[in-house]
Design an enzyme around this catalytic site. Structure first.
Site, PDB file in Angstrom:
ATOM      1  N   ARG A  46       0.887  -1.499   0.007  1.00 53.65           N
ATOM      2  CA  ARG A  46       0.083   0.224   0.026  1.00 53.65           C
ATOM      3  C   ARG A  46       0.910   1.470   0.069  1.00 53.65           C
ATOM      4  O   ARG A  46       0.251   2.059  -0.913  1.00 53.65           O
ATOM      5  CB  ARG A  46      -0.725  -0.182   1.314  1.00 53.65           C
ATOM      6  CG  ARG A  46      -2.460   1.751   1.418  1.00 53.65           C
ATOM      7  CD  ARG A  46      -2.860   1.297   2.223  1.00 53.65           C
ATOM      8  NE  ARG A  46      -2.757   0.301   3.440  1.00 53.65           N
ATOM      9  CZ  ARG A  46      -2.131   0.726   4.283  1.00 53.65           C
ATOM     10  NH1 ARG A  46      -1.255   2.413   3.804  1.00 53.65           N
ATOM     11  NH2 ARG A  46      -2.092   0.337   5.585  1.00 53.65           N
ATOM     12  N   TYR A  98     -15.897  16.167 -16.451  1.00 54.30           N
ATOM     13  CA  TYR A  98     -17.510  14.140 -16.267  1.00 54.30           C
ATOM     14  C   TYR A  98     -17.753  14.277 -15.599  1.00 54.30           C
ATOM     15  O   TYR A  98     -18.038  14.890 -14.449  1.00 54.30           O
ATOM     16  CB  TYR A  98     -15.162  13.542 -16.009  1.00 54.30           C
ATOM     17  CG  TYR A  98     -15.777  12.463 -15.959  1.00 54.30           C
ATOM     18  CD1 TYR A  98     -16.262  11.295 -16.486  1.00 54.30           C
ATOM     19  CD2 TYR A  98     -15.372  11.215 -14.128  1.00 54.30           C
ATOM     20  CE1 TYR A  98     -17.354  10.004 -16.496  1.00 54.30           C
ATOM     21  CE2 TYR A  98     -15.959  10.056 -14.394  1.00 54.30           C
ATOM     22  CZ  TYR A  98     -16.912   9.539 -14.730  1.00 54.30           C
ATOM     23  OH  TYR A  98     -17.743   8.736 -14.420  1.00 54.30           O
ATOM     24  N   ASP A 170      -7.077  18.249 -15.327  1.00 53.38           N
ATOM     25  CA  ASP A 170      -7.135  17.015 -15.282  1.00 53.38           C
ATOM     26  C   ASP A 170      -7.057  16.927 -17.273  1.00 53.38           C
ATOM     27  O   ASP A 170      -7.876  17.041 -18.075  1.00 53.38           O
ATOM     28  CB  ASP A 170      -9.123  17.015 -15.785  1.00 53.38           C
ATOM     29  CG  ASP A 170      -9.059  15.534 -16.184  1.00 53.38           C
ATOM     30  OD1 ASP A 170      -8.666  14.867 -17.033  1.00 53.38           O
ATOM     31  OD2 ASP A 170     -10.490  14.912 -14.974  1.00 53.38           O
ATOM     32  N   LYS A 195      -8.028   6.489 -19.458  1.00 56.72           N
ATOM     33  CA  LYS A 195      -8.065   6.166 -21.078  1.00 56.72           C
ATOM     34  C   LYS A 195      -6.762   6.129 -22.035  1.00 56.72           C
ATOM     35  O   LYS A 195      -6.833   4.982 -21.560  1.00 56.72           O
ATOM     36  CB  LYS A 195      -8.985   7.760 -20.386  1.00 56.72           C
ATOM     37  CG  LYS A 195      -9.945   8.131 -19.604  1.00 56.72           C
ATOM     38  CD  LYS A 195     -11.305   6.688 -19.893  1.00 56.72           C
ATOM     39  CE  LYS A 195     -12.266   6.962 -19.163  1.00 56.72           C
ATOM     40  NZ  LYS A 195     -12.490   7.062 -17.696  1.00 56.72           N
TER      41      LYS A 195
END
Ligand code: P1T
Length: 379
Positions: A46, A98, A170, A195
């Site tokens: 982690r 988005y 973004d 993406k």
């Protein structure tokens, strides 16, 4: 090293164990220690994992940044940025963005006392009217999803600096191949790696890249404390995908242009949103801050005819009707009922996301097949 070389080598060197050229998938949760604290740089996956670290360094290199952080999804990366804020803080964001980002902002963070202003940033000066002494973050998506608006990052960065407000961009639609927001004055660049970076529709992942050490430390603390990290297998897939980012983006741009121009000349199509058109409202800014115009195109049917739009979507054969974008294969989407359904209709329509809007993620197939598919679907 030049960008096209960094897509292949950024953050990676042959593995010290056996010289493996590709970063191995360190599929482990934990690392042996000889004595408490006696480890080789990795303790627990982690906190850090060598495959993820290679990806994080690669992402930082592509964005001309110093520090990269990879997350379980794009939204997890955005969530980490918002966790820098405190109740009472305010955020100024693009109004066209988005739907999932909007949902995270309004349905989760407004409950924690953060106030959001969603504004049209075509006139960057308008931002100043919304900045108060509580404003801590400006959130910019450019090109915007799905309207393909372009926001002047340099101009927004100037306003952000003047008011000592953080600017996050973004960069999912553009990718660092087309646009590098940190060089334009942003403090944080965010990606849905799902993406174009991943590029093959085979993973969900997000990323942040920053230059400032203190900001990187705060985000790393959040990443480790919250734990929304990506797994080593996905980090490997992203590294592999990124190796062809520059080649894929070239073809996405070429095919995007061909599709946008075809649609624009079609008598049954009303508006085509693509920043490469000379008469696009912010074409000059796009030309200034991007190396090309990308493979995302959205359009409406003549007379804003919803039934016609649905018919086109259903008729498509090479384009697949699906959420998401940025993969090698072409996808079509209906933002109003899919990716942007969480935005109230009135607000959505004000931003241009009407019921007849179709969004295309133009892939890297043969251009003629894509045009022929649109031809037969539109009729
Ligand atoms: O899906 P995820 O990896 O969590 O990324 C969220 C996200 C963030 N920013 C932008 C600009 C995005 O487009 C997305 C995800 N978008 C879609 C799934 C879509 O079809 O538009």
């Amino acid at each position: 090293m030049k960008f096209n070389t960094r897509t292949i080598h950024g953050g990676q060197k042959p593995d010290p164990a056996y010289g493996s050229v590709m970063p191995p998938i360190y599929q482990t949760s934990t690392f042996a220690q000889s004595t408490p604290g006696g480890h080789k740089g990795f303790e627990y996956s982690r906190s850090a994992n060598p495959t993820r670290t290679a990806l994080e360094n690669c992402l930082a290199s592509l964005e001309n940044g110093s520090y990269g952080l990879a997350f379980a999804s794009g939204l997890a990366a955005i969530d980490a940025v918002l966790k820098l804020l405190e109740p009472g803080d305010e955020v100024v964001s693009t109004s066209d963005l988005y739907g999932g980002s909007y949902r995270l902002f309004t349905k989760i963070y407004e409950n924690f006392g953060i106030k959001f202003h969603f504004i049209n940033m075509n006139n960057v000066e308008d931002i100043e009217a919304y900045i108060t002494h509580d404003t801590k973050l400006i959130w910019v998506e450019t090109p915007t999803n799905p309207m393909m608006n372009i926001i002047d990052i340099v101009a927004v960065a100037k306003i952000a600096k003047k008011h000592e407000v953080m600017l996050a961009v973004d960069n999912t639609f553009a990718t660092p191949y087309l646009q590098q927001p940190l060089d334009l004055g942003a403090d944080i660049v965010m990606h849905s790696v799902t993406k174009y970076l991943g590029g093959h529709s085979d993973l969900i992942m997000g990323a942040l890249v920053v230059n400032d050490k203190d900001l990187a430390d705060r985000l790393y603390f959040i990443q480790n404390a919250i734990g929304a990290v990506c797994g080593p297998q996905d980090a490997f897939l992203a590294l592999r995908g990124i190796k062809t980012l520059h080649l894929r983006m070239q073809r996405h741009c070429e095919n995007g242009k061909a599709v946008a121009e075809y649609l624009r000349n079609h008598p049954k199509i009303e508006n085509v949103n693509w920043p490469g058109f000379k008469d696009h409202a912010n074409h000059e800014i796009a030309k200034k801050q991007m190396k090309g115009f990308g493979g995302m195109v959205s359009f409406t049917t003549k007379g804003n005819n919803y039934d016609e739009a649905i018919k086109i979507i259903e008729n498509l054969k090479v384009f697949t009707l699906a959420e998401s974008l940025g993969g090698v294969e072409s996808l079509a989407g209906h933002p109003a009922s899919m990716t942007h359904a969480s935005i109230p209709k009135e607000e959505r329509e004000q931003a241009g996301v009407v019921d007849s809007l179709i969004r295309l993620s133009v892939g890297i197939e043969d251009e003629a097949d894509l045009i022929n598919d649109l031809k037969q679907a539109i009729g």
